[in-house]
Structure formats: structure tokens, C-alpha cells
Design an enzyme around this catalytic site. Structure first.
Site, mmCIF file in Angstrom:
data_model
loop_
_atom_site.group_PDB
_atom_site.id
_atom_site.type_symbol
_atom_site.label_atom_id
_atom_site.label_comp_id
_atom_site.label_asym_id
_atom_site.label_seq_id
_atom_site.Cartn_x
_atom_site.Cartn_y
_atom_site.Cartn_z
ATOM 1 N N CYS A 163 37.171 -9.060 18.926
ATOM 2 C CA CYS A 163 37.951 -9.976 18.086
ATOM 3 C C CYS A 163 37.116 -10.482 16.917
ATOM 4 O O CYS A 163 36.681 -11.637 16.897
ATOM 5 C CB CYS A 163 38.512 -11.131 18.891
ATOM 6 S SG CYS A 163 39.791 -12.040 17.985
ATOM 7 N N CYS A 343 44.636 -8.223 14.306
ATOM 8 C CA CYS A 343 43.880 -9.468 14.390
ATOM 9 C C CYS A 343 44.787 -10.624 14.002
ATOM 10 O O CYS A 343 45.081 -10.811 12.815
ATOM 11 C CB CYS A 343 42.665 -9.404 13.468
ATOM 12 S SG CYS A 343 41.542 -10.806 13.692
#
Length: 400
Positions: A163, A343
Site C-alpha cells: 500500500c 490505491c
């Protein structure tokens, strides 16, 4: 010779990738599957950023591992410590070896807090935290609330991490909170990035530049955290372009640790010689090992030229399953992973951008009829409620 247990498919790792693949294999009729995972808990980690901003409870992100393992899959509750692809076996911490016909590597990565001097000793106290750990995300929120002005530092390490947007998302959420409390004008916010731009995909990078500027965030590019003195609340930041270092006194430090493949894999035959972090070598499209055709890898441990996210795993899992089953029939591997990743970039307590793109950084929107390059309330609802529901009830069951 000591006989070892053998299974048609052995999966190393019971996280997002391992469970998703196991569920899809069961739905395709495979019955002899073993899953190696030592933890008794399973976490939905994408929500930890929201926990760190006080917008969710940590307890919402955890469930018993037993509850998410698909029925019919044998759970070997032990830790893998070695792999021998020539002899098709995985060694466990308890000393046993498990044989396989096909192997799926999905052990995730490890957080290397000790790679930054002083970070491991400081995290969790004196205003130092990290949303990358379940126990620390609530501490982040505690520390954010204690800031009444001063200096807050948010850092991202060099190298591939899971991430990649998380290091800056918490900076935006903290800034949003301080703005709503009337504290933003008296709080200096420094965002330390090892990259030359704020985001790898240029379209969303432009949007994020504006958001950072609106909050008054001071972005340090091509820089990194290289030392922490928690007792004295000091952080040393190195500018990698000039080689100079600056010591900053902070009121809050959110530090993302360097990350790498698990130590036991770094020098294994499966490690990619091109990866200084020990991530595993696979064909970037088929996700099959380039040297051992009975081995596949996906998720954070795979050395792929894309961001390490749960959304990437959602696209990788069906490719691994389709190609693994084709390999069992000695058929061509036709499924391809084109590098899709996503994302969800939370920019405030009720706003989010959704960045989706492939290996070529070409946008791949799931919602082409709406503009996800600007902060939206509906995207925030997706992040906070929609994606967790899809994860627990769809992805982990092989349905999404």
C-alpha cells in the site's frame, strides 16, 4: 528415509492472497489443498489507516483465521522456514517437511523496523507510531489528538512496500483533523518521500500535489528517515540527492518501516536475483516461477513491477488459479495479469480519490462514469464500508 506428508497443492501464507487462492481452488473442485499459516488471526489491513485516524475501530479489522479458511482445506498451523523446489517440499519450524505437486507462495512480506536505527525502540511511545501494525494504528490516533501545534513528520521508506499510498494518506487525515480543530495553521507537517514525485501515476500525482499544497504540507522528495531518537523526539532525515542530513524535533512521527521478503525466503532458490529485498521471481503475466513450473507466487512477496495492494491480489488470484489448473493438465497458461492495482487515497475524513492503473501506469477505472481523480464522498463510503464487506464476504470466499 522419513516419509513426509504430500498434498496436490500447498499454499504458504494464510493472508489475503493465500485464502483467496485456496477458496478459488476449492470452487474449481480441487480437494487436496494444504495451507501453512502460523497466526490464529486474520486481518483486513487496508482499514488500519482509517483506524489510525479515529474513523474505525481496530476490532473491525480482525477475525479468527479458522473462520476464513475455506472448508475442505487442511490448515497446517506452523511457520514455513525453508523451501526446496527441486524436491518439492516446504520445511516447517516444527521440523516437519510438507511435500507438494504444486506450490503457491503467498507469505506476504516483513516489516523491518530495525532497519532504521532507533525506530524499533521508539515506536508506540513519545509520539512515534505506524499504521502498518494492528497494535499501533490506535496509538497513531491517540498521538494525533495530542498534537496542539508544533511539527508532525510522516515518512515513507525506500523500496517496494505494501500500500504505497498509506504513508501519505495518514498525513492528509491528520491534517484534516487538525484543520477541523483549528490547529492546522500552527502545525508544521512534513511528508518525507523517497520518490521524485508524490505518486507513481502522473494523473493522480497532479491531484495529490494540490491536496498536499492545500493542507500546507511540506513534501521532501528523494529523502528518507535514517534515525529516530524517541526519548528526545528527534528524527534524522537524509536528502538522498545532496547527501545532507537534517535533525528535526517532532511532536508526532508516523514512520513506515522498510519492508522485504521474509528472511527465510531472501536467500532461497525462489528469490529473484534482481530484487535486493528478496522478493520472489515470477513471470509478471502468468505469475508462474520462471525456473520451477510447479511454483506460483502472488501478493506482496512477488517481485512484480506494480504496487503491492489487496486490489492487485484480487486480480492476481484468479490468474494463479486458472494457470495452476492449466499446468496440472499440461495445457498452455492462458490467463494473464496485466499489472492492475488500486490505491484508495483517503484525503479527508469523508473524501477519497481512487487510483487504478496497470503495468504501463494506464488508468483502469472500475467506475468509468465518475471522476475518481477528485476527492469524493461516495468513494469514501466505498473505502470505509464497501471494500471491507467485499473483502470478507466476496474475495476471501473466491467470489470477487
Amino acid at each position: 528415509m522419513v516419509a513426509i506428508r504430500r498434498h496436490q497443492v500447498v499454499i504458504v501464507g494464510g493472508g489475503t492472497a493465500g485464502i483467496s487462492v485456496a477458496a478459488r481452488l476449492r470452487r474449481n473442485g480441487l480437494t487436496d489443498i494444504a495451507l501453512i499459516e502460523p497466526s490464529k488471526h486474520h486481518y483486513y489491513q487496508p482499514l488500519w489507516t482509517v483506524v489510525g485516524a479515529g474513523l474505525a475501530k481496530a476490532s473491525e479489522t480482525v477475525r479468527p483465521e479458522q473462520k476464513v479458511i475455506p472448508k475442505g482445506v487442511r490448515w497446517i498451523r506452523d511457520r514455513a522456514t525453508g523451501v526446496d523446489p527441486d524436491n518439492r517440499s516446504v520445511t516447517l519450524a516444527g521440523g516437519e517437511a510438507i511435500g507438494y505437486e504444486q506450490l503457491v507462495m503467498a507469505p506476504g512480506l516483513q516489516l523491518d523496523f530495525n532497519a532504521v536505527p532507533g525506530l524499533a525502540e521508539s515506536v508506540g511511545s513519545n509520539g512515534v507510531s505506524s499504521n502498518y501494525r494492528y497494535d499501533l494504528a490506535p496509538r497513531t490516533w491517540e498521538f494525533i489528538q495530542r498534537v496542539r501545534g508544533g511539527t508532525a513528520v510522516f515518512t515513507m521508506p525506500a523500496g517496494p512496500i505494501k500500500c504505497g499510498g498509506a504513508p501519505q494518506k495518514i498525513a492528509y487525515l491528520a491534517a484534516d483533523w487538525w484543520r477541523r480543530q483549528g490547529l492546522l495553521d500552527t502545525t508544521r507537517i512534513i511528508l518525507v518521500l523517497p520518490t521524485p514525485t508524490i505518486f507513481s501515476q502522473p494523473d493522480w500525482a497532479k491531484a495529490l500535489d494540490k491536496i498536499a499544497a492545500d493542507y500546507g504540507i511540506e513534501v521532501r522528495y528523494e529523502s528518507q528517515l535514517c534515525e529516530v531518537d524517541g526519548d528526545n523526539r528527534r528524527a534524522v532525515i537524509r536528502d538522498n540527492r545532496s547527501g545532507t542530513e537534517e535533525t528535526i524535533t517532532f511532536d508526532l512521527l508516523h514512520a513506515v518501516p522498510p519492508q522485504s521478503a521474509p528472511d527465510w525466503l531472501k536467500n532461497s532458490p525462489l528469490a529473484d536475483p534482481a530484487s535486493p529485498f528478496g522478493y520472489l521471481e515470477v513471470n509478471q503475466y502468468t505469475l508462474q516461477s520462471k525456473r520451477w513450473p510447479d511454483v506460483f507466487a502472488l501478493g506482496d512477496v512477488a517481485n512484480l513491477p506494480t504496487s503491492k495492494t489487496g486490489a492487485a491480489i484480487r486480480k492476481q488470484a484468479p490468474v494463479v488459479v486458472t494457470n495452476l489448473l492449466s499446468a496440472r493438465r499440461n495445457a498452455p497458461l492462458t490467463a494473464r495479469y496485466e499489472g492492475y492495482t488500486s490505491c484508495p487515497l483517503v484525503t479527508a475524513h469523508n473524501r477519497m480519490l481512487l487510483a487504478e492503473f496497470d503495468y504501463q501506469l494506464k488508468p483502469k477505472p472500475s467506475f468509468p462514469f465518475i471522476d475518481t481523480m477528485r476527492p469524493r464522498y461516495d468513494m469514501w463510503l466505498l473505502k470505509r464500508y464497501g471494500l471491507p464487506a467485499m473483502y470478507w464476504h466476496g474475495m476471501l470466499r473466491g467470489l470477487a
